[in-house]
Design a protein around this motif. Structure first.
Motif, PDB file in Angstrom:
ATOM      1  N   LEU A   1       0.860  -1.184   0.000  1.00  0.00           N
ATOM      2  CA  LEU A   1       0.000   0.000   0.000  1.00  0.00           C
ATOM      3  C   LEU A   1       0.893   1.230   0.000  1.00  0.00           C
ATOM      4  O   LEU A   1       1.719   1.400   0.901  1.00  0.00           O
ATOM      5  N   GLY A   2       0.711   2.087  -0.999  1.00  0.00           N
ATOM      6  CA  GLY A   2       1.568   3.266  -1.098  1.00  0.00           C
ATOM      7  C   GLY A   2       3.010   2.845  -1.256  1.00  0.00           C
ATOM      8  O   GLY A   2       3.357   1.989  -2.068  1.00  0.00           O
ATOM      9  N   ASN A   3       3.887   3.433  -0.457  1.00  0.00           N
ATOM     10  CA  ASN A   3       5.296   3.026  -0.468  1.00  0.00           C
ATOM     11  C   ASN A   3       5.770   2.645   0.927  1.00  0.00           C
ATOM     12  O   ASN A   3       6.959   2.496   1.163  1.00  0.00           O
ATOM     13  N   GLN A   4       4.824   2.473   1.865  1.00  0.00           N
ATOM     14  CA  GLN A   4       5.251   2.284   3.242  1.00  0.00           C
ATOM     15  C   GLN A   4       4.645   1.084   3.948  1.00  0.00           C
ATOM     16  O   GLN A   4       5.197   0.629   4.942  1.00  0.00           O
ATOM     17  N   VAL A   5       3.534   0.556   3.470  1.00  0.00           N
ATOM     18  CA  VAL A   5       2.818  -0.459   4.241  1.00  0.00           C
ATOM     19  C   VAL A   5       2.697  -1.755   3.448  1.00  0.00           C
ATOM     20  O   VAL A   5       2.243  -1.756   2.299  1.00  0.00           O
TER      21      VAL A   5
ATOM     22  N   GLN B   1      -8.260  -7.162   2.878  1.00  0.00           N
ATOM     23  CA  GLN B   1      -9.668  -7.402   2.556  1.00  0.00           C
ATOM     24  C   GLN B   1     -10.351  -6.107   2.127  1.00  0.00           C
ATOM     25  O   GLN B   1     -11.154  -6.098   1.183  1.00  0.00           O
ATOM     26  N   LEU B   2     -10.042  -5.013   2.818  1.00  0.00           N
ATOM     27  CA  LEU B   2     -10.604  -3.719   2.430  1.00  0.00           C
ATOM     28  C   LEU B   2     -10.161  -3.329   1.026  1.00  0.00           C
ATOM     29  O   LEU B   2     -10.951  -2.801   0.231  1.00  0.00           O
ATOM     30  N   GLN B   3      -8.899  -3.595   0.715  1.00  0.00           N
ATOM     31  CA  GLN B   3      -8.397  -3.273  -0.622  1.00  0.00           C
ATOM     32  C   GLN B   3      -9.114  -4.101  -1.685  1.00  0.00           C
ATOM     33  O   GLN B   3      -9.525  -3.582  -2.725  1.00  0.00           O
ATOM     34  N   GLN B   4      -9.281  -5.391  -1.427  1.00  0.00           N
ATOM     35  CA  GLN B   4      -9.928  -6.278  -2.400  1.00  0.00           C
ATOM     36  C   GLN B   4     -11.375  -5.881  -2.647  1.00  0.00           C
ATOM     37  O   GLN B   4     -11.901  -6.074  -3.749  1.00  0.00           O
ATOM     38  N   HIS B   5     -12.033  -5.313  -1.627  1.00  0.00           N
ATOM     39  CA  HIS B   5     -13.428  -4.882  -1.784  1.00  0.00           C
ATOM     40  C   HIS B   5     -13.541  -3.399  -2.136  1.00  0.00           C
ATOM     41  O   HIS B   5     -14.623  -2.833  -2.095  1.00  0.00           O
TER      42      HIS B   5
ATOM     43  N   TYR C   1      -4.075   3.957   7.131  1.00  0.00           N
ATOM     44  CA  TYR C   1      -5.075   3.273   6.315  1.00  0.00           C
ATOM     45  C   TYR C   1      -6.232   2.771   7.177  1.00  0.00           C
ATOM     46  O   TYR C   1      -6.021   2.258   8.279  1.00  0.00           O
ATOM     47  N   SER C   2      -7.439   2.903   6.649  1.00  0.00           N
ATOM     48  CA  SER C   2      -8.623   2.426   7.352  1.00  0.00           C
ATOM     49  C   SER C   2      -9.731   2.200   6.328  1.00  0.00           C
ATOM     50  O   SER C   2      -9.544   2.393   5.121  1.00  0.00           O
ATOM     51  N   SER C   3     -10.900   1.814   6.812  1.00  0.00           N
ATOM     52  CA  SER C   3     -12.038   1.578   5.931  1.00  0.00           C
ATOM     53  C   SER C   3     -12.612   2.897   5.427  1.00  0.00           C
ATOM     54  O   SER C   3     -12.729   3.864   6.180  1.00  0.00           O
ATOM     55  N   SER C   4     -12.992   2.919   4.158  1.00  0.00           N
ATOM     56  CA  SER C   4     -13.648   4.105   3.604  1.00  0.00           C
ATOM     57  C   SER C   4     -15.040   4.295   4.203  1.00  0.00           C
ATOM     58  O   SER C   4     -15.638   5.368   4.056  1.00  0.00           O
ATOM     59  N   GLN C   5     -15.551   3.254   4.874  1.00  0.00           N
ATOM     60  CA  GLN C   5     -16.870   3.332   5.502  1.00  0.00           C
ATOM     61  C   GLN C   5     -16.793   3.948   6.904  1.00  0.00           C
ATOM     62  O   GLN C   5     -17.829   4.194   7.539  1.00  0.00           O
ATOM     63  N   LEU C   6     -15.562   4.166   7.395  1.00  0.00           N
ATOM     64  CA  LEU C   6     -15.391   4.736   8.726  1.00  0.00           C
ATOM     65  C   LEU C   6     -15.925   6.163   8.745  1.00  0.00           C
ATOM     66  O   LEU C   6     -15.500   7.001   7.955  1.00  0.00           O
ATOM     67  N   LYS C   7     -16.862   6.446   9.644  1.00  0.00           N
ATOM     68  CA  LYS C   7     -17.538   7.743   9.650  1.00  0.00           C
ATOM     69  C   LYS C   7     -16.651   8.859  10.196  1.00  0.00           C
ATOM     70  O   LYS C   7     -16.685   9.986   9.741  1.00  0.00           O
TER      71      LYS C   7
ATOM     72  N   LEU D   1      -3.739   6.171  -5.876  1.00  0.00           N
ATOM     73  CA  LEU D   1      -2.313   5.863  -5.876  1.00  0.00           C
ATOM     74  C   LEU D   1      -1.879   5.258  -4.535  1.00  0.00           C
ATOM     75  O   LEU D   1      -1.114   4.287  -4.487  1.00  0.00           O
ATOM     76  N   LEU D   2      -2.379   5.834  -3.443  1.00  0.00           N
ATOM     77  CA  LEU D   2      -1.991   5.360  -2.121  1.00  0.00           C
ATOM     78  C   LEU D   2      -2.577   3.991  -1.798  1.00  0.00           C
ATOM     79  O   LEU D   2      -1.932   3.168  -1.145  1.00  0.00           O
ATOM     80  N   CYS D   3      -3.808   3.742  -2.216  1.00  0.00           N
ATOM     81  CA  CYS D   3      -4.509   2.519  -1.811  1.00  0.00           C
ATOM     82  C   CYS D   3      -4.403   1.396  -2.834  1.00  0.00           C
ATOM     83  O   CYS D   3      -4.394   0.215  -2.455  1.00  0.00           O
ATOM     84  N   TYR D   4      -4.330   1.748  -4.128  1.00  0.00           N
ATOM     85  CA  TYR D   4      -4.377   0.717  -5.162  1.00  0.00           C
ATOM     86  C   TYR D   4      -3.209   0.781  -6.140  1.00  0.00           C
ATOM     87  O   TYR D   4      -3.121  -0.059  -7.039  1.00  0.00           O
ATOM     88  N   GLY D   5      -2.338   1.769  -5.979  1.00  0.00           N
ATOM     89  CA  GLY D   5      -1.148   1.843  -6.814  1.00  0.00           C
ATOM     90  C   GLY D   5      -1.428   2.131  -8.267  1.00  0.00           C
ATOM     91  O   GLY D   5      -0.663   1.713  -9.151  1.00  0.00           O
ATOM     92  N   GLU D   6      -2.529   2.845  -8.555  1.00  0.00           N
ATOM     93  CA  GLU D   6      -2.854   3.135  -9.945  1.00  0.00           C
ATOM     94  C   GLU D   6      -3.604   4.451 -10.069  1.00  0.00           C
ATOM     95  O   GLU D   6      -4.144   4.986  -9.087  1.00  0.00           O
ATOM     96  N   LEU D   7      -3.631   4.956 -11.287  1.00  0.00           N
ATOM     97  CA  LEU D   7      -4.367   6.173 -11.624  1.00  0.00           C
ATOM     98  C   LEU D   7      -5.113   5.858 -12.911  1.00  0.00           C
ATOM     99  O   LEU D   7      -4.490   5.507 -13.921  1.00  0.00           O
ATOM    100  N   ASN D   8      -6.441   5.931 -12.887  1.00  0.00           N
ATOM    101  CA  ASN D   8      -7.174   5.505 -14.085  1.00  0.00           C
ATOM    102  C   ASN D   8      -7.700   6.686 -14.901  1.00  0.00           C
ATOM    103  O   ASN D   8      -7.817   7.805 -14.411  1.00  0.00           O
TER     104      ASN D   8
END
Length: 352
Positions: A196-200, A210-214, A224-230, A288-295
């Motif tokens: 994840l990114g360049n550090q984790v 699992q969060l990344q895969q979903h 890093y945390s869940s995007s669902q975290l309020k 870029l930080l979470c998935y290593g890509e820019l679409n």
């Protein structure tokens, strides 16, 4: 939520915890607390009675909101002991973040023996989520760093966080450290770890993987945390958190912090949006930080003048072999991960 202790005078800060908790308790209502972290450089000084008091205050102030929360604790590896781990486990701490740094007072053999003893203690300690943090900039001896990283990978922690890589330019990381880092990425990926990114580095089946895969992964000032975290409630001196769509930072001076709480107001020193949100490039930074890509779709959603600026950055990154294109996106290369901070810095300078 997290409570951060700064400096050696932890008790003066800890005594203010109930007041700050009470402020947030009014607005939490039925929101469940998922995590509770106790963070700080001097936590090895905290006595069992104060640690127990901390857990009691969180439980009593937040009542049913925190009954299912997972507690986490941060500590330097050289302060880990069997008694300390037993105490944490008894107080229902299940996550542990361990900072591994080089000990200049010990020779390489003595230092590695200390590391091996730490890992041995952790092996049967019963922590469900182990995070190991290594600051490569602290290591004058590349061999010691390499041995540490090999030992940690054999232990299979949930996360390995690497600090000190690619701070500002390629010259900021010595060539031998860069080589070790590249080998680490290669070995980790062979063992199923995701970068994840360049550090984790996250282990197979871990919560972050699992969060990344979903596609529910998010990066914020606390990591890093869940995007669902309020929200992330950050308590204590200079703590950083979020409430709603805004990020905030608490006062860094104890007197200011105490006075604000005494007045019954939040001890926030600063609040606002992150630079990438202001620039309209948040989705690109997060990708870029979470998935290593820019679409291409993310780029197409920006105003034309922003697209031109970012396209120039992408072309520069491709020329430097930091990004490689395919049909739908540009993917970070291993070299790009090392230089990710430079790339993100360029994105944050893009303006409307």
């Amino acid at each position: 939520m997290s409570f951060a202790i700064r400096g050696s005078d932890y008790r003066s800060q800890l005594e203010l915890l109930p007041q700050e908790l009470a402020l947030y308790n009014k607005e939490l209502k039925d929101q469940a607390v998922e995590q509770v972290w106790l963070l700080g450089d001097q936590l090895h000084n905290i006595i069992p009675a104060d640690l127990t008091w901390f857990c009691y205050q969180v439980g009593s102030q937040l009542h049913d909101n925190a009954k299912d929360a997972i507690y986490g604790f941060e500590i330097d590896h050289k302060y880990i002991s069997a008694d300390g781990l037993a105490l944490l486990h008894g107080l229902h701490f299940r996550r542990l973040k361990i900072r591994f740094g080089h000990s200049p007072a010990l020779d390489e053999g003595g230092w590695m023996q200390q590391v091996d003893q730490t890992i041995s203690l952790l092996d049967n300690a019963g922590f469900s989520d182990l995070i190991c943090q290594v600051n490569v900039a602290e290591f004058a001896c590349p061999d010691a760093l390499n041995r540490l990283l090999l030992s940690l990978q054999l232990y299979n922690p949930q996360h390995i966080e690497i600090a000190g890589i690619g701070k500002t330019s390629t010259e900021s990381t010595p060539p031998d450290i860069r080589k070790i880092y590249l080998n680490l990425l290669k070995r980790a990926q062979q063992r199923g770890y995701q970068v994840l990114g360049n550090q984790v580095l996250v282990a197979p089946g871990s919560r972050l993987q699992q969060l990344q895969q979903h596609h529910q992964l998010h990066f914020a000032p606390w990591g890093y945390s869940s995007s669902q975290l309020k929200r992330w409630l950050a308590l204590g001196l200079a703590a950083e958190g979020s409430t709603g769509d805004l990020f905030y930072r608490n006062c860094s001076k104890l007197d200011c912090y105490r006075n604000r709480l005494g007045e019954g107001v939040y001890p926030h020193h600063w609040h606002g949006q992150l630079p990438e949100q202001q620039a309209g490039t948040e989705n690109i930074v997060q990708s870029l930080l979470c998935y290593g890509e820019l679409n291409n779709q993310q780029l197409a959603q920006l105003p034309e003048h922003n697209r031109k600026q970012i396209s120039a950055l992408i072309n520069h990154a491709c020329d430097r072999l930091w990004l490689e294109p395919n049909q739908k996106c540009w993917q970070l290369t291993t070299s790009g991960r090392i230089e990710l901070r430079q790339l993100l810095s360029g994105l944050q300078q893009v303006h409307h």
